[in-house]
Every structure is written in structure tokens, then in C-alpha cells.
Design a protein around this motif. Structure first.
Motif, PDB file in Angstrom:
ATOM      1  N   PRO A 159       0.807  -1.215   0.000  1.00 11.35           N
ATOM      2  CA  PRO A 159       0.000   0.000   0.000  1.00 11.35           C
ATOM      3  C   PRO A 159       0.837   1.261   0.000  1.00 11.35           C
ATOM      4  CG  PRO A 159      -0.124  -1.063   2.144  1.00 11.35           C
ATOM      5  CD  PRO A 159       0.644  -1.974   1.237  1.00 11.35           C
TER       6      PRO A 159
ATOM      7  N   GLY B 103       4.657   2.715  14.007  1.00 16.41           N
ATOM      8  CA  GLY B 103       4.337   3.258  12.683  1.00 16.41           C
ATOM      9  C   GLY B 103       3.222   4.292  12.763  1.00 16.41           C
ATOM     10  N   TYR B 129      -4.867   6.600   0.932  1.00 12.40           N
ATOM     11  CA  TYR B 129      -4.204   5.427   1.490  1.00 12.40           C
ATOM     12  C   TYR B 129      -5.255   4.380   1.847  1.00 12.40           C
ATOM     13  CZ  TYR B 129      -1.260   2.743   4.702  1.00 12.40           C
ATOM     14  OH  TYR B 129      -0.575   1.751   5.334  1.00 12.40           O
ATOM     15  N   TYR B 132      -7.383   4.036   5.433  1.00  8.27           N
ATOM     16  CA  TYR B 132      -8.182   5.053   6.116  1.00  8.27           C
ATOM     17  C   TYR B 132      -9.607   4.598   6.415  1.00  8.27           C
ATOM     18  CZ  TYR B 132      -4.539   8.583   5.391  1.00  8.27           C
ATOM     19  OH  TYR B 132      -3.378   9.286   5.410  1.00  8.27           O
ATOM     20  N   ASN B 175      -4.037  13.987   4.069  1.00  9.70           N
ATOM     21  CA  ASN B 175      -2.774  13.332   3.735  1.00  9.70           C
ATOM     22  C   ASN B 175      -2.149  13.990   2.510  1.00  9.70           C
ATOM     23  OD1 ASN B 175      -1.854  10.420   1.902  1.00  9.70           O
ATOM     24  ND2 ASN B 175      -0.608  11.386   3.463  1.00  9.70           N
ATOM     25  N   ASP B 207      -1.857  13.343   8.283  1.00 11.40           N
ATOM     26  CA  ASP B 207      -0.860  12.299   8.066  1.00 11.40           C
ATOM     27  C   ASP B 207       0.226  12.877   7.149  1.00 11.40           C
ATOM     28  OD1 ASP B 207       0.619  10.140   7.193  1.00 11.40           O
ATOM     29  OD2 ASP B 207      -1.103   8.871   6.719  1.00 11.40           O
ATOM     30  N   TYR B 210       4.706  11.713   4.260  1.00 11.34           N
ATOM     31  CA  TYR B 210       5.558  12.002   3.097  1.00 11.34           C
ATOM     32  C   TYR B 210       6.081  13.442   3.113  1.00 11.34           C
ATOM     33  CZ  TYR B 210       3.714   7.641   1.168  1.00 11.34           C
ATOM     34  OH  TYR B 210       3.378   6.314   0.976  1.00 11.34           O
ATOM     35  N   SER B 239       9.144   5.569   8.147  1.00 13.59           N
ATOM     36  CA  SER B 239       9.046   4.587   7.059  1.00 13.59           C
ATOM     37  C   SER B 239       9.482   5.138   5.712  1.00 13.59           C
ATOM     38  CB  SER B 239       7.607   4.082   6.931  1.00 13.59           C
ATOM     39  OG  SER B 239       7.284   3.249   8.014  1.00 13.59           O
ATOM     40  N   LYS B 240       9.053   6.343   5.394  1.00  7.57           N
ATOM     41  CA  LYS B 240       9.240   6.828   4.029  1.00  7.57           C
ATOM     42  C   LYS B 240      10.551   7.586   3.857  1.00  7.57           C
ATOM     43  CE  LYS B 240       5.149   5.148   3.561  1.00  7.57           C
ATOM     44  NZ  LYS B 240       4.766   3.988   2.772  1.00  7.57           N
ATOM     45  N   ARG B 248       9.021  -0.185  11.863  1.00  6.45           N
ATOM     46  CA  ARG B 248       7.701   0.109  12.388  1.00  6.45           C
ATOM     47  C   ARG B 248       7.763   1.230  13.428  1.00  6.45           C
ATOM     48  NH1 ARG B 248       5.554   0.254   9.568  1.00  6.45           N
ATOM     49  NH2 ARG B 248       3.466   0.053  10.398  1.00  6.45           N
TER      50      ARG B 248
HETATM   51  C1  LIG Z   1      -0.371   7.853   3.648  1.00  6.03           C
HETATM   52  C2  LIG Z   1       0.230   6.784   4.460  1.00  6.03           C
HETATM   53  N1  LIG Z   1       0.057   6.781   5.791  1.00  6.03           N
HETATM   54  C3  LIG Z   1       0.578   5.807   6.573  1.00  6.03           C
HETATM   55  C4  LIG Z   1       1.312   4.761   6.050  1.00  6.03           C
HETATM   56  C5  LIG Z   1       1.831   3.697   6.973  1.00  6.03           C
HETATM   57  O1  LIG Z   1       3.032   4.093   7.521  1.00  6.03           O
HETATM   58  P1  LIG Z   1       3.790   3.326   8.678  1.00  6.03           P
HETATM   59  O2  LIG Z   1       4.782   2.413   8.020  1.00  6.03           O
HETATM   60  O3  LIG Z   1       4.447   4.401   9.465  1.00  6.03           O
HETATM   61  O4  LIG Z   1       2.787   2.572   9.485  1.00  6.03           O
HETATM   62  C6  LIG Z   1       1.525   4.726   4.657  1.00  6.03           C
HETATM   63  C7  LIG Z   1       2.288   3.613   4.051  1.00  6.03           C
HETATM   64  O5  LIG Z   1       2.229   3.333   2.879  1.00  6.03           O
HETATM   65  C8  LIG Z   1       0.981   5.764   3.859  1.00  6.03           C
HETATM   66  O6  LIG Z   1       1.164   5.762   2.522  1.00  6.03           O
END
Ligand SMILES: Cc1ncc(COP(=O)(O)O)c(C=O)c1O
Lengths: 159, 401
Positions: A159, B103, B129, B132, B175, B207, B210, B239-240, B248
Motif C-alpha cells: 500500500p 508506525g 491510502y 483510512y 494526507n 498524516d 511524506y 518509514s518513508k 515500524r
Molecule cells: C499515507 C500513508 N500513511 C501511513 C502509512 C503507513 O506508515 P507506517 O509504516 O508508518 O505505518 C503509509 C504507508 O504506505 C501511507 O502511505
């Protein structure tokens, strides 16, 4: 550093069309800029990065620390440039610290390198001392790891 | 013999009725195939910076293997508050206004559960995402999607929100930079939204995972706008931007009352985030301007490349400004998003994700993630070009004269 140079430094074979796409500019501009870098001597050449250990070559590389007396005119440059002209010397750097020049010297055998040091290098005017170390194995060159383990651990869709 | 039908009756009805993620189904198909170039991966292809990994190894050696404070290590929270001030433009107190989570995923769940009573409505913009909608439902909320469109770059406008707001609306989720569209919101865009939030007295969950990954203009977070910090929960993680998905690790910042409520759930259900990951995150924060900038520069080159290649094959694509996704339109090729993705996979071995996985208004689009090597992107674009030409030809042949 210049974005174009950064890309070329990791992949000099990148096509001009691709470079243009990555930098969002016309191909003609890429051509012109590369030609400029070559003309100005910013780009001094293009080489492949080899994992020589894989080739089983008859070749040894020595790293040599050299102490020198700087010349009255030209400082370290005169002697460093003189040394650099030997084809055996693949790289040469001026260093801070306990020695002055660091050389990478290549030869077919230990003996060949040893004789280069004793017969060519040491007798040069201005050389005070040398200290020679032989390289045994290469793990990384020019930012590239010699071991290839490019497995992608990621899930193929996420995702 | 067949026990499953009756066991299903035991399931919580909300859980039972939520479909599996469309991404998951697609993943199952892709894994059965060989030599696929995947533009379907929503996580960085970069390795976690070595100093970060090395610090986790060192922490393990030192025996950092115990529970931590529920909120997370204090030194990490101090560093996070400092980072949030710099990157997102709002001040938070490390001792009461920062919560370290497993995460952004966990933080999102906590935020919704801490806020929602059954029946409360949550506005969220689509395409979005995949988690949601489900996360809102699990928290007994009512998800109210707000469709955005390519015409205005998948940005959110006040008018769109107005059309979907009711007296039960309590929370707005944001987001940007957006997964899956790559859309970003400028300060002016956000100002309109902020005014609306103030008028309707909404709480915001933003959120910003990114946030570092923008290519033409720096990120503006809603929390940096006047008054917003006091009615928003900011979610961010490692994560990103740091390529640390498997660690996590994420965190939430917000007013103490909200963070405390989230902490209550976290304390009873999760206890704390991984101690090793927390140490790694602390290390990651020591030099973001080196690690993150390098990756952002590479993503920008890939973004430029993919945007230009998609344009050359004649696909409409609003300019992706952030995250690592391009979201081209495949309208006019005579196939649905799903058909496009399935056929591209079978005929050219390139995986993209159908836009519908991110909401109904994603029909007519596919998500191409450029979190993969430039070599892969080049090859994938060649294959996709071939496929699109084929579809066009078939279209032309079949078209009424
Ligand atoms: C918009 C968005 N929010 C949250 C997440 C999940 O992030 P995390 O790895 O911090 O749980 C993702 C992961 O693809 C994402 O694209």
C-alpha cells in the motif's frame, strides 16, 4: 555538486536522452553541458569500475606513503607531478598528517613494485622516506561494494 | 465438516463486512509470476542509512531489549519535538505532547479511537491510502469520502468539504503529500481548509508521513497555520523519508489532552514501540539533511523521468509533486483501471495498482510508484509504452466509423 555530474559519477553510461528526462531539460542542453565539463577538464575521463579480484590477474597494488621535502619553488606540486608521471602510479594524493604523498602503485608482482620503489621512486631528489603496504582484498571501490547481493526483500505490491 | 460458515457468525460484523484490501488481491496475483517489474510497491527501495542500522545493532549489543516508557524514550521525544518544530512548523512539549507509536498505522488507529463515538462522521479525501476507510470503521466511525479529481491536481478545496459536511462531522483527515496521487497542498490551499475547520469546529488528523518528499516546493503542514496546532493531531514516521518501513516506527504530536487519550489506548494495547527501533529513530534524526536529501534528489530525477515518459506515451498525468507516486489517467483506452493493471501485468509483466484500490474516484487511473531503481523505471516505461500503443490500436480498429 552539479546534479548532472552527480548522475554521471554514478553512471557515466546514462544516455543523453535519459539524462534530459531526469533533469527535465532538453537533450541539446545536456550535450552542451557535458561538452563544457570535458573542455574545462572537470570531467577527466570515463572508466568501468572493475572487481579485479574476480579476474585473477597477475597484478599487485601497493599503497605507498611518501615523505618529501617541498621544493623552493612549486612546493609539493613539482615533486608530486614528477612522481605522478610514472605509469606505475595509478593515483597520487597530497595528504595532511605524518606523511606527505599517498600513492597507489600497480605492478605484476611484489618484486616489480619493490624495484619501482627502490630504483625509481626513492632515488628521486626530495624523497625523504617511503613506507609500502600491499593491498590484499578489495571490498569497496569508488563507492561501489564489490559483493553483489542485490536481493529485494520488499513485497512485490504494497500500500 | 465445513466449520467456516458457523465460525463466521462469531465474527464482529464490522470486521466481517470490511473487504480485504484491493492491493492484497493484486499482490497475490503478482507473487505467482516471474520477472515482473513492480511499480506497485509503496515503500522506498533504498536501504535504511547504514549509521541507523549500525546504531540498532549497537543497541542490541548493549542489551536495549526492554520495555520503554509508554510514551517512548524521553530523549527520542525531545528530538522529535525539535524535528517537528523545524519540519512542520509547530511546537510540542516532549513530556506530554509527543507519543511514539508502532508506525503511523498505529498512531492513526489510536487517534481515531481516541476521538470517535459510534456514529461520528470522519471526512477523508479520496483517492487515499488504503487503510483510512477501514481504520475509521474499526473505530466505529462513519467514513465520509470526499472525492478529489485530476482537474485540480487532486487537491482538496473548501467547496468539496462543504458538500460532504453534516452536523455529525467531527474529524477531518488529511494526507499531503498524498498516496496515491502525489498531490501536495500549498499554504494558500491550506488556509481555505483551515478557515473551514475553524468555522465548523472540527478536529484534524494530518498524516504528514511524506512531508520530506516534495520536489518543487517545501512541504507546508496544516499544523503550521494559525490555531491549527491546537486542534490537530500530526502523524509522522520514519518509514518513508528514512526508508525504515520494517522498523515500524512513527509518532503523533498534538495537544496534551488528545495525546493523553491516545496514550491510554496505546498503554493497554501496545505498551510501547520497539526499543531498538526507537534507538534507531533517534540516530536517524541526527543527520536528516544528509540521508533524506540524497534520497529526495534521486526521487526527483525519477519523478522527472517517469512524468516525461508517461507524457510521451500520451497518458495524461497531473504533475506529481510529492511522495513517490505518479497517478496517470488511462481514460480513453477502452479499459477499466483493473483491466489495465491485470493486462499490463500479464502481457508486459509490469505491476501497477489500479486507482480503484484507493477509492471509487480512482477509476480511470493507475498508481505507478517510482520507489524502484531508475533501471527498472526505464524498462517499465518501455513496456508500458508498448502496451498503451497496443490498446490504442485495438481502440482505433474497433471504433465505429
Ligand atoms: C499515507 C500513508 N500513511 C501511513 C502509512 C503507513 O506508515 P507506517 O509504516 O508508518 O505505518 C503509509 C504507508 O504506505 C501511507 O502511505
Amino acid at each position: 555538486m552539479d546534479e548532472l555530474l552527480k548522475i554521471l559519477q554514478t553512471n557515466a553510461l546514462e544516455s543523453r536522452e535519459n539524462l534530459a528526462r531526469m533533469l527535465a531539460c532538453p537533450v541539446a542542453e545536456i550535450n552542451e553541458r557535458i561538452a563544457g565539463f570535458e573542455k574545462d577538464g572537470v570531467i577527466r575521463g570515463y572508466q568501468a569500475i572493475l572487481n579485479e579480484d574476480k579476474l585473477g590477474l597477475d597484478k599487485v597494488t601497493a599503497v605507498i606513503e611518501v615523505k618529501v621535502t617541498p621544493q623552493r619553488e612549486g612546493g609539493f606540486d613539482t615533486i608530486a607531478e614528477r612522481i605522478s608521471r610514472f605509469p606505475e602510479v595509478s593515483s597520487a594524493y597530497l595528504m595532511s598528517g605524518t606523511y606527505d604523498l599517498l600513492l597507489f602503485v600497480e605492478g605484476r608482482t611484489l618484486r616489480e613494485v619493490a624495484s619501482f620503489v627502490s630504483e625509481r621512486l626513492s632515488p628521486l631528489e626530495g624523497i625523504l622516506s617511503t613506507s609500502t603496504h600491499f593491498m590484499l582484498k578489495t571490498y569497496k571501490r569508488f563507492g561501489v561494494l564489490m559483493r553483489q547481493d542485490k536481493s529485494d526483500e520488499r513485497l512485490s505490491v504494497s500500500p | 465438516m465445513n466449520a467456516s460458515p458457523s465460525l463466521r457468525d462469531f465474527l464482529n460484523t464490522t470486521v466481517r463486512d470490511i473487504p480485504r484490501s484491493g492491493i492484497r488481491d493484486f499482490f497475490d496475483i503478482v507473487t505467482t509470476m516471474k520477472d515482473v517489474i513492480s511499480l506497485g510497491i509503496g515503500e522506498p527501495d533504498f536501504d535504511t542509512p547504514w549509521h541507523v542500522r549500525e546504531s540498532a545493532v549497537f543497541a542490541l549489543e548493549r542489551g536495549v531489549t526492554h520495555y520503554t516508557s509508554n510514551l517512548g524514550y524521553l530523549d527520542l521525544r525531545v528530538a522529535l519535538a525539535k524535528y517537528a518544530a523545524k519540519a512542520f512548523g509547530a511546537e510540542y512539549k516532549p513530556d506530554t505532547e509527543v507519543l511514539v507509536t508502532v508506525g503511523v498505522s498505529e498512531a492513526l488507529d489510536l487517534a481515531l479511537r481516541a476521538l470517535l463515538n459510534p456514529g461520528d462522521e470522519v471526512l477523508y479525501h479520496e483517492p487515499c491510502y488504503v487503510s483510512y476507510r477501514a481504520t475509521i470503521l474499526f473505530a466505529h466511525g462513519v467514513p465520509v469520502e470526499v472525492p478529489t479529481s485530476a482537474e485540480n491536481g487532486f487537491r482538496l478545496t473548501r467547496a468539496m468539504l462543504e458538500a460532504r459536511t453534516t452536523p455529525r462531522t467531527k474529524v477531518l483527515m488529511l494526507n499531503f503529500p498524498n498516496n496515491p496521487t502525489g498531490a501536495v497542498m500549498s499554504r494558500e490551499d491550506l488556509e481555505d481548509i483551515a478557515a473551514f475547520i475553524r468555522e465548523r469546529n472540527l478536529i484534524v488528523i494530518t498524516d504528514d508521513i511524506y512531508g520530506e518528499l516534495t520536489y518543487d516546493q517545501p512541504h507546508t503542514s496544516l499544523v503550521s497555520l494559525p490555531g491549527m496546532r491546537d486542534r490537530a493531531i500530526l502523524l509522522h514516521g520514519f518509514s518513508k523519508a528514512w526508508a525504515m518501513t520494517g522498523f515500524r516506527l512513527g509518532y503523533a504530536c498534538g495537544p496534551a489532552v488528545l495525546i493523553d487519550a491516545m496514550m491510554k489506548i496505546h498503554q493497554y494495547t501496545m505498551l510501547c514501540a520497539s526499543s531498538l527501533s526507537q534507538k534507531a529513530a533517534l540516530e536517524a534524526l541526527t543527520r536528516p539533511e544528509v540521508d533524506v536529501t540524497q534520497m529526495v534528489d534521486e526521487y526527483r530525477r525519477r519523478r522527472n523521468f517517469i512524468a516525461s515518459a508517461l507524457g510521451d506515451m500520451g497518458l495524461q498525468c497531473h504533475r506529481p509533486l510529492g511522495a513517490f507516486y505518479a497517478f496517470p489517467s488511462i481514460a480513453g483506452l477502452g479499459v477499466t483501471s483493473h483491466e489495465f493493471a491485470i493486462r499490463l501485468l500479464h502481457e508486459e509483466r509490469v505491476a501497477v495498482v489500479p486507482g480503484t484500490a484507493f477509492g471509487a474516484c480512482g477509476e480511470g487511473f493507475v498508481r505507478c510508484a517510482y520507489a524502484t531503481s531508475m533501471d527498472n523505471i526505464k524498462e517499465a516505461m518501455l513496456r508500458m509504452d508498448r502496451f498503451v500503443s497496443k490498446l490504442r490500436k485495438a481502440q482505433g480498429a474497433g471504433a465505429p466509423i
